[in-house]
Design a protein around this motif. Structure first.
Motif, PDB file in Angstrom:
ATOM      1  N   ASP A 112      21.478 -40.350  22.175  1.00  0.00           N
ATOM      2  CA  ASP A 112      20.423 -40.439  22.935  1.00  0.00           C
ATOM      3  C   ASP A 112      20.672 -41.038  24.525  1.00  0.00           C
ATOM      4  OD1 ASP A 112      17.827 -41.467  23.303  1.00  0.00           O
ATOM      5  OD2 ASP A 112      18.847 -43.653  23.331  1.00  0.00           O
ATOM      6  N   GLU A 113      21.625 -41.806  24.422  1.00  0.00           N
ATOM      7  CA  GLU A 113      21.646 -41.658  25.730  1.00  0.00           C
ATOM      8  C   GLU A 113      22.136 -40.635  26.874  1.00  0.00           C
ATOM      9  OE1 GLU A 113      25.182 -45.092  26.098  1.00  0.00           O
ATOM     10  OE2 GLU A 113      23.673 -46.546  25.171  1.00  0.00           O
ATOM     11  N   ARG A 155      17.589 -43.850  18.454  1.00  0.00           N
ATOM     12  CA  ARG A 155      17.727 -44.216  20.083  1.00  0.00           C
ATOM     13  C   ARG A 155      18.323 -45.345  20.114  1.00  0.00           C
ATOM     14  NH1 ARG A 155      11.657 -47.096  21.604  1.00  0.00           N
ATOM     15  NH2 ARG A 155      11.754 -45.397  20.501  1.00  0.00           N
ATOM     16  N   GLY A 156      19.564 -45.337  21.418  1.00  0.00           N
ATOM     17  CA  GLY A 156      20.204 -46.347  21.727  1.00  0.00           C
ATOM     18  C   GLY A 156      21.429 -45.411  21.796  1.00  0.00           C
ATOM     19  N   GLU A 157      21.791 -44.829  20.626  1.00  0.00           N
ATOM     20  CA  GLU A 157      23.155 -44.311  20.875  1.00  0.00           C
ATOM     21  C   GLU A 157      23.676 -43.165  21.222  1.00  0.00           C
ATOM     22  OE1 GLU A 157      24.999 -45.557  18.122  1.00  0.00           O
ATOM     23  OE2 GLU A 157      23.829 -46.365  17.200  1.00  0.00           O
ATOM     24  N   ALA A 158      24.808 -42.876  21.902  1.00  0.00           N
ATOM     25  CA  ALA A 158      25.464 -41.677  22.892  1.00  0.00           C
ATOM     26  C   ALA A 158      24.273 -40.861  22.949  1.00  0.00           C
ATOM     27  CB  ALA A 158      26.868 -41.944  22.806  1.00  0.00           C
TER      28      ALA A 158
END
Length: 114
Positions: free
Chosen positions: A60-61, A55-58
Motif C-alpha cells: 500500500d505504501e 491498507r497500511g502495509e508496504a
C-alpha cells in the motif's frame, strides 16, 4: 492461482522470529494473480495482477492498487505468477524496483522484500 503476499517491517526479535518460518510471499501485504483470460489485457500484456492490497502495509505504501499489473522487477520482465514468486525469492531482503502498469500508464515504485 492466487498468491497472498505480505510485506511488513520487523519490529523486534520476537516478531522477526515469529515470521521466520513464513514464506516470503505471505508478508507483502497484497495478493497477486495471473492475468485472467477474460481480461482485456490477456495476450496484450505479460505480468502479475495485483488483486488485493492491505491498507497500511508496504504494498500500500508503495502505491500498489488492485488491478495494477507488475510487468518487471529490477527491469527483469515478469510473465506470470511463477516467475514473480521466483524473483521475489531471489530478491529476498532487498528493496526492488517494480515496473507497474495501471491502465494505459507505466510507473515505477520501490518495494522492500522481507
Amino acid at each position: 492461482m492466487t498468491i497472498h503476499a505480505r510485506i511488513g517491517k520487523k519490529s523486534g526479535a520476537s516478531k522477526a522470529s515469529a515470521n521466520s518460518g513464513m514464506n516470503n510471499n505471505q508478508r507483502i501485504g497484497a495478493s497477486f494473480g495471473n492475468i485472467d483470460k477474460r481480461s482485456p489485457l490477456y495476450g496484450q500484456v505479460q505480468g502479475v495482477v495485483v488483486t488485493r492490497v492491505k491498507r497500511g502495509e508496504a504494498a500500500d505504501e508503495a502505491g500498489l492498487q488492485p488491478g495494477d499489473v507488475i510487468v518487471a522487477i529490477k527491469h527483469r520482465p515478469i510473465r506470470n505468477l511463477v516467475e514473480f514468486k521466483q524473483t521475489l525469492a531471489v530478491d529476498k531482503g532487498q528493496t526492488v524496483l517494480l515496473t507497474v502498469r495501471r491502465g494505459n500508464s507505466i510507473f515505477f515504485t520501490t518495494l522492500s522484500i522481507p
